[in-house]
Structures are given as C-alpha cells and as structure tokens.
Design a protein around this motif. Structure first.
Motif, PDB file in Angstrom:
ATOM      1  N   GLU B  10       0.836  -1.209   0.000  1.00  0.00           N
ATOM      2  CA  GLU B  10       0.000   0.000   0.000  1.00  0.00           C
ATOM      3  C   GLU B  10       0.868   1.255   0.000  1.00  0.00           C
ATOM      4  OE1 GLU B  10      -3.726   1.296   2.166  1.00  0.00           O
ATOM      5  OE2 GLU B  10      -3.711  -0.844   2.671  1.00  0.00           O
ATOM      6  N   ASN B  11       1.951   1.185   0.742  1.00  0.00           N
ATOM      7  CA  ASN B  11       2.913   2.286   0.787  1.00  0.00           C
ATOM      8  C   ASN B  11       3.439   2.582  -0.624  1.00  0.00           C
ATOM      9  OD1 ASN B  11       5.090   3.970   1.202  1.00  0.00           O
ATOM     10  ND2 ASN B  11       6.250   2.547   2.457  1.00  0.00           N
ATOM     11  N   LEU B  14       0.854   4.172  -2.886  1.00  0.00           N
ATOM     12  CA  LEU B  14       0.673   5.592  -2.550  1.00  0.00           C
ATOM     13  C   LEU B  14       1.812   6.427  -3.138  1.00  0.00           C
ATOM     14  CD1 LEU B  14      -0.645   7.945  -0.903  1.00  0.00           C
ATOM     15  CD2 LEU B  14       0.806   7.248   1.008  1.00  0.00           C
ATOM     16  N   ILE B  66       0.364  15.723   2.147  1.00  0.00           N
ATOM     17  CA  ILE B  66      -0.584  14.639   1.903  1.00  0.00           C
ATOM     18  C   ILE B  66       0.063  13.300   2.259  1.00  0.00           C
ATOM     19  CG2 ILE B  66      -1.842  13.386   0.108  1.00  0.00           C
ATOM     20  CD1 ILE B  66      -2.118  16.102  -1.358  1.00  0.00           C
ATOM     21  N   TYR B  67       1.316  13.148   1.858  1.00  0.00           N
ATOM     22  CA  TYR B  67       2.050  11.921   2.154  1.00  0.00           C
ATOM     23  C   TYR B  67       2.150  11.686   3.660  1.00  0.00           C
ATOM     24  CZ  TYR B  67       6.169   8.934   2.793  1.00  0.00           C
ATOM     25  OH  TYR B  67       7.039   7.959   3.202  1.00  0.00           O
ATOM     26  N   ARG B  69       0.209  12.749   6.060  1.00  0.00           N
ATOM     27  CA  ARG B  69      -1.094  12.369   6.632  1.00  0.00           C
ATOM     28  C   ARG B  69      -1.465  10.940   6.289  1.00  0.00           C
ATOM     29  NH1 ARG B  69      -6.274  16.031   6.223  1.00  0.00           N
ATOM     30  NH2 ARG B  69      -7.026  13.886   6.277  1.00  0.00           N
ATOM     31  N   LYS B  70      -1.320  10.597   5.009  1.00  0.00           N
ATOM     32  CA  LYS B  70      -1.720   9.253   4.568  1.00  0.00           C
ATOM     33  C   LYS B  70      -0.856   8.179   5.226  1.00  0.00           C
ATOM     34  CE  LYS B  70      -4.486  10.109   0.792  1.00  0.00           C
ATOM     35  NZ  LYS B  70      -5.576   9.381   0.157  1.00  0.00           N
ATOM     36  N   LYS B  73      -1.833   7.518   8.809  1.00  0.00           N
ATOM     37  CA  LYS B  73      -3.034   6.672   8.847  1.00  0.00           C
ATOM     38  C   LYS B  73      -2.690   5.223   8.551  1.00  0.00           C
ATOM     39  CE  LYS B  73      -6.809   9.742   7.669  1.00  0.00           C
ATOM     40  NZ  LYS B  73      -7.421  10.277   6.452  1.00  0.00           N
ATOM     41  N   LEU B  74      -1.837   5.052   7.523  1.00  0.00           N
ATOM     42  CA  LEU B  74      -1.459   3.702   7.102  1.00  0.00           C
ATOM     43  C   LEU B  74      -0.708   2.972   8.219  1.00  0.00           C
ATOM     44  CD1 LEU B  74      -1.827   2.288   4.346  1.00  0.00           C
ATOM     45  CD2 LEU B  74       0.536   2.872   3.842  1.00  0.00           C
TER      46      LEU B  74
END
Lengths: 583, 86
Positions: B10-11, B14, B66-67, B69-70, B73-74
């Motif tokens: 997932e990383n 993204l 954005i990175y 924050r995402k 969360k991840l």
C-alpha cells in the motif's frame, strides 16, 4: 547612518547570536556531535534543513541567474525544491529508521562491504569540499563589497566563526545556529522583496506582485512590460524558454535527484527522534524553503526590469553610486563603443571573456579594459551574482535594508558551510577511522578525532576561500551530478529492491561515477571549445549529465545483480526492518 | 510478516500516485508542455511560465503533507506506528 556602519552593526549582532548559541549547545558525546542526540524537534530540524540547504548560491546567485535566464531559470527553482519530494517519500523515513550516523554507514552496512563504504566516503568528501569552496567565495564577495575589508580577512573572520561553533557543538551546535540563521536569511531576503514589490506593483506579496499590473497606473502587466523591453533589446521574451526541452528535462532531473542525494541534506534527517518526524520535518523544510524559492523568481523579474530601466541608454556620468561601486570590484564593466557617453545594453557578450581591467580611465570616467570587443553593440558586462546584493540599491531602498541583505547572505553561506564541514568530519572520524581503520577507539577518542577533523576541514575550506580555484563555478555541476549518479540510486535500490547485492551496487556506483565524471571533465576542462549542443551526447549539457549517469547506474546495478548471488539473509532482514516504522 | 507485506504494497502504491503528480506538474506542465500552456493567461502570467516558476513548487509542498497524513493513517491501520514514549 551610512551603509557600512549599519552593516557592521547587523553582522556584529548576528555573529554574536551564533556564538552565544554555540556555547549553549556544546556537544558531550559522539551522538550529540554527529546527530544532535537524535532529539531535534521536527520544526527546528525543518528550519535547520532549510538553512543548511539554502546556500550562498540560493541566496546570492539564484535570483540573479533567473533574472538573466528568464523561464529557463526554473530548472533551479523546480530542481532544488522538487528534490525534497523524492527525499521525503523515498529516502528520509527509511534512513531515519536505519538509525546510524552517516550515508556511508548505510551504504557500507546495506551492501555488507567496505569497498562500497570507501566509494561512498570518497563521493561524500568530494561533494562536500566542492560545495564548501563555493560558500567561501560568497563570504569573500560580501565582505569585500560591503565591509571593505580584504577578501582574505573576510574569509578568515567567517571561518573563525564557523570553526568556533562547529568544533565546539558539532551537529547540536550547528543545528541550533542554523535555526537562527534561517530566521536571519529569510527575513533578509523577504524584506527587500516586499519593499520592491510594493514600489513596482502596489502588491505587498512578491509572489503575486510579479503577476500584477505596474504601479505607474498604465494598467500594463509587469511581465508584459518586461517581455516588451527584453524583445526590443534583442534578448527575446523573458517568459520564453531558450534551452531545448530535453536538456531542460535532464538538468532539472539531475538537480532534483542530486538534491535528494546530497549527504549534508540527508544527514539532517538522522537528527529527529522518530520516523514520522522525519517525514513531517521534510514537509516543514520544503515550506520554509519554498518561501524563498517562490519569491526569488519575483525578485528576478523586478531586478531585471529595474536594471533595464536604470542602465539602458543612461549616461555613464549620471549612473547611481552602486553602479560605480560594483565596477570598482570588477563585477560591472562598460566600454563606450560608439563614444556617445551612454550605456547601450543589448543582447550578446560585450567583450571576449571575463573583463580584464587595466590602469586608467576613459572619457566618461569609466575603468578601461584590455579585452577585445564582443560581436555585438552591447557595451555592458554585469556579473549575475550581484543582482540580489545590488537590488535594494538599484531600487533605492533605505540603507538598513542593504545592511540586512548583507547579514542574510552571510547567514546563508555560513550555515551551509557548517553543515558541509560536519559531513566531512563525520566521514573521516566515523566512517574512515571508527568503522574501518581504528575500530577499537572509545567514544571520547572518536569525539576528539571528529573535532580535529572539523578543525582541519575548516582550514582547508578557508584556504580555498582565500585562493579560490578558478573552476568553482564549473565544479558545482559535479556535486549534483555525482550525488545524482551515485548516492541516490544506491540508497533507493537499497530500500526498495531487496535483491540488490553488493556486486550490483558497487558496479552501479562506479559506472555512474565514471560516466558523469568523464562527461563533465571532457566538456568543462579537456575540450571546453566543444561544449555546445552540437557535440553533447543526446543534446544533454554537462549540467544534466547526472541524469544520464543515474540511468546508467540503475541499468548496470540491476543487470549485474541478476547474475550474482543474492544478499545474505541478515541483510534482507535489515531491509524488511527499515521498511516499517515500528521496532 | 504478511501484515508487513501488505503495508509495504500500500505504501508503494501511494508513492507511485504521488510521484505521478510530482512528475506531471514539474516535468509535464513546467517543461514539456510549457510552450503550449503559455498561450493561456493566468492572472498576469503565461500559464506555462507560472507552472514552472510558482505552481509546481506549491504542489510539491502539498504532496509532502498529503504523504505525511496518509502514511500516519497507514501506520495505524497496519499497527506498525511507533509506540509513544513511556
């Protein structure tokens, strides 16, 4: 008060602050000395990274370069900011998780090889020394122009300040000094930018100002006016590109990737406590850098328009004070080719080569030159490096603004020099002595080695500042080219490609290094006459060679690794470990 | 281990999305398409010129945040975030 007194006061105050911080932040262990004890707040690290990164080149030279290059200047703007996206997404968090002190540490451990470590040490030293020499030239120019001391004296003053806080405080002292230096340099850059923006467009935000209409009430957009004047004088439209698209692409890519691979920037992300802080800190750093980097193109346009308005068809005798001051230190030159006493400033080189001044004055009082005339009617030579420093004077701003810019230029040069000197010292004390030659030394002894190494590096850098090698400007392309063609690919593959082994990485680094080195040396030193688009391979200039070198590195490393044994299990486990924040 | 593998996948996906944007605004709009975009006026700027000297830099800043924050969360989702200091 006159400019010189004010400058002494401003520079004196800022230097006193830097020394005060150094005493406060004395380093006690190698951990403090190399990575500030791994506990710098992400915002403080962001500020320190920004000051570390924004060098004399960013502060003093960049806006001037853009001012003469127009849209092509955006290769610096995008190249030197876009690299942070790569750094934040692809390198910083993982290297922080890895948790050691230096880039050669990572390369040596990940590729389980002291050969790889040695190649990395050589690259780190080469890149850092190249860069330091450039900072020292910046310090020298500033001192000689504004404090009217000898360049050597100026360099010595600058070096002794850096010596003091780098030797005493190591990374800890440097980090907190850089925080202060960031504040000084950003204030010093923005104040004149805002002033000039208001004067020229009535808009106090420079980033918006250069897209606004002129303050003279004509309703003309500033850029339209500038395009009109530039075209009239034969320079072509300011907002148009002149370089080939592919060359622009390669240079921008080399600068971006090179930025992400520069050891003094990477090592800043070792100083924060956690992986998530490393990510956030890269974000802060880029915001703080972007403030200057988005204002710089505005300053470039303002300066260009002001310059043309001030000098074009102006009588030499009535030119302002600053014009003659810069002429006095060889950075402006004028020859009255048509004997009308006025300055004709049009496209093309005024003279063959750099101005060589001789004794005596011409009919208008200008300094005489021994150069042959260039091919055009152009009578004026202006060194691009002076634009930012001269800008407040060209725009007629108050004296204290000029003094502030001087203090800012020094902050930019010194903060970067300090960061680089630390990389040099860690490469020698930690990577070379502790990890390879004398592994049995204690922490205390290693710290002493590190201090001695900084001291020696300061002296060498000072020597280059006083006797600048003529090739400083050319070798800056090396620093980025080498970082792009060596460090970036090996670190990236080290994290994202578990199968990459030492054979692949070493041959990749060597291939990238040799290619880039050969390409730049050939066109810059061996055969400079051939240095033009017709002879470049694929039309890529030496400044963009790093992109080709990087591509070669990736291909060679991948190919070789396919035919050699995969890395040992413990190395693969290590890669697994650095990929997740926890643990 | 499979938890970590999914996290990594997932990383990477993204990263690829964010880097695609990074490429488009800088190399795409700021260099390759700059001449074409210059025919459009954006306030007082030709658009291609603005992208290459201003716009791309603003997008770079946004991308990193954005990175951040995402990824935070991840990290939580796969329970691999760093534990708070005791």
């Amino acid at each position: 008060m006159d400019i010189q007194t004010l400058t002494y006061i401003f520079v004196g105050i800022t230097f006193a602050i830097y020394i005060g911080i150094a005493i406060w932040a004395k380093a006690g262990t190698t951990d403090d000395f190399y990575v500030a004890g791994h506990n710098v707040h992400p915002l403080a690290n962001g500020m320190a990274t920004a000051a570390d990164w924004m060098s004399a080149a960013s502060f003093i030279s960049m806006a001037g370069l853009i001012s003469f290059m127009g849209r092509d200047g955006s290769m610096y703007l995008m190249g030197w900011t876009g690299g942070y996206v790569l750094l934040a997404l692809l390198l910083a968090p993982y290297l922080r998780k890895f948790g050691q002190f230096t880039v050669p540490d990572f390369v040596g451990d990940r590729y389980y090889s002291n050969t790889a470590r040695t190649v990395a040490i050589i690259c780190a030293l080469f890149i850092s020394f190249t860069y330091v020499a450039g900072q020292m030239r910046g310090v020298g120019i500033v001192f000689s122009r504004f404090l009217e001391v000898d360049i050597s004296m100026g360099v010595m003053i600058g070096m002794s300040i850096v010596f003091f806080y780098a030797v005493l405080g190591g990374m800890k002292g440097i980090t907190y000094t850089q925080v202060a230096q960031y504040c000084v340099l950003i204030f010093a850059f923005m104040v004149p930018a805002i002033f000039i923006s208001i004067l020229m467009t009535n808009n106090p935000v420079p980033q918006l100002g250069f897209g606004s209409t002129l303050a003279d009430g004509s309703g003309t957009y500033l850029l339209d006016k500038l395009n009109g004047l530039s075209t009239e004088l034969g320079f072509g439209e300011y907002t148009d590109g002149r370089k080939s698209t592919f060359d622009m692409f390669c240079i921008t890519a080399a600068l971006m990737v090179g930025t992400a691979g520069l050891p003094h920037v990477i090592v800043r992300f070792f100083t924060v406590p956690k992986v998530r802080d490393a990510r956030l800190s890269a974000g802060y750093a880029l915001v703080l850098i972007a403030i200057l980097y988005t204002a710089a193109p505005a300053v470039a346009s303002f300066a260009r328009l002001n310059l043309i308005n001030t000098v074009s068809e102006a009588e030499y005798k009535t030119t302002p004070e600053w014009f003659k001051n810069w002429e006095d230190i060889d950075l402006i030159a004028w020859r009255d080719k048509n004997n009308d006493g006025k300055i004709q400033y049009v496209a093309g080189n005024a003279f063959e080569g750099k101005p060589q001044f001789k004794e005596g004055r011409g009919a208008s009082g200008e300094r005489l030159l021994s150069n042959a005339d260039g091919p055009t009617e152009n009578e004026l030579y202006i060194d691009q490096d002076i634009m930012v420093l001269a800008n407040p004077e060209i725009a007629g701003l108050p004296n204290w603004v000029v003094a502030l810019v001087v203090a800012g230029g020094l902050a930019a040069a010194l903060s970067t020099a300090a960061g680089l000197l630390l990389v040099i010292s860690t490469s020698i004390a930690h990577d070379l002595f502790k990890k390879m030659l004398l592994p049995e030394i204690s922490d205390k002894q290693e710290l002493m080695f590190a201090r001695i190494a900084v001291a020696v590096a300061v002296l060498i850098a000072g020597y280059f500042g006083i006797n600048p090698p003529g090739f400083v400007a050319q070798v800056v392309a090396f620093a980025f080219g080498l970082a792009a063609s060596t460090f970036f690919p090996v670190i990236l593959m080290g994290i994202f490609y578990k199968r990459m082994n030492k054979e692949g990485a070493i041959s990749g680094m060597i291939a990238g290094l040799l290619f880039t080195l050969a390409y730049i040396v050939y066109f810059k030193f061996i055969n400079p006459a051939d240095n033009n688009a017709d002879n470049w391979w694929l039309g890529v200039s030496p400044e963009g060679a790093g992109t080709l070198g990087m591509t070669l590195n990736f291909i060679v490393a991948y190919g070789i690794s396919k035919f050699t044994a995969e890395p040992p299990q413990e190395v693969q486990d290590m890669v697994e470990r650095i990929r997740v924040p926890r643990g | 281990m499979s938890n970590n593998n999914d996290y990594w996948k997932e990383n990477v996906s993204l990263l690829l999305k964010l880097l695609a944007v990074w490429f488009v605004v800088s190399f795409g709009m700021g260099i390759i398409l700059a001449d074409y975009l210059d025919q459009f006026q954006f306030f007082g700027f030709p658009l291609g010129f603005w992208m290459s000297q201003q716009g791309s830099i603003y997008v770079f800043v946004a991308l990193i945040f954005i990175y951040v924050r995402k990824m935070n969360k991840l990290d939580k989702k796969y329970n691999v975030d760093e534990e708070e200091e005791q």
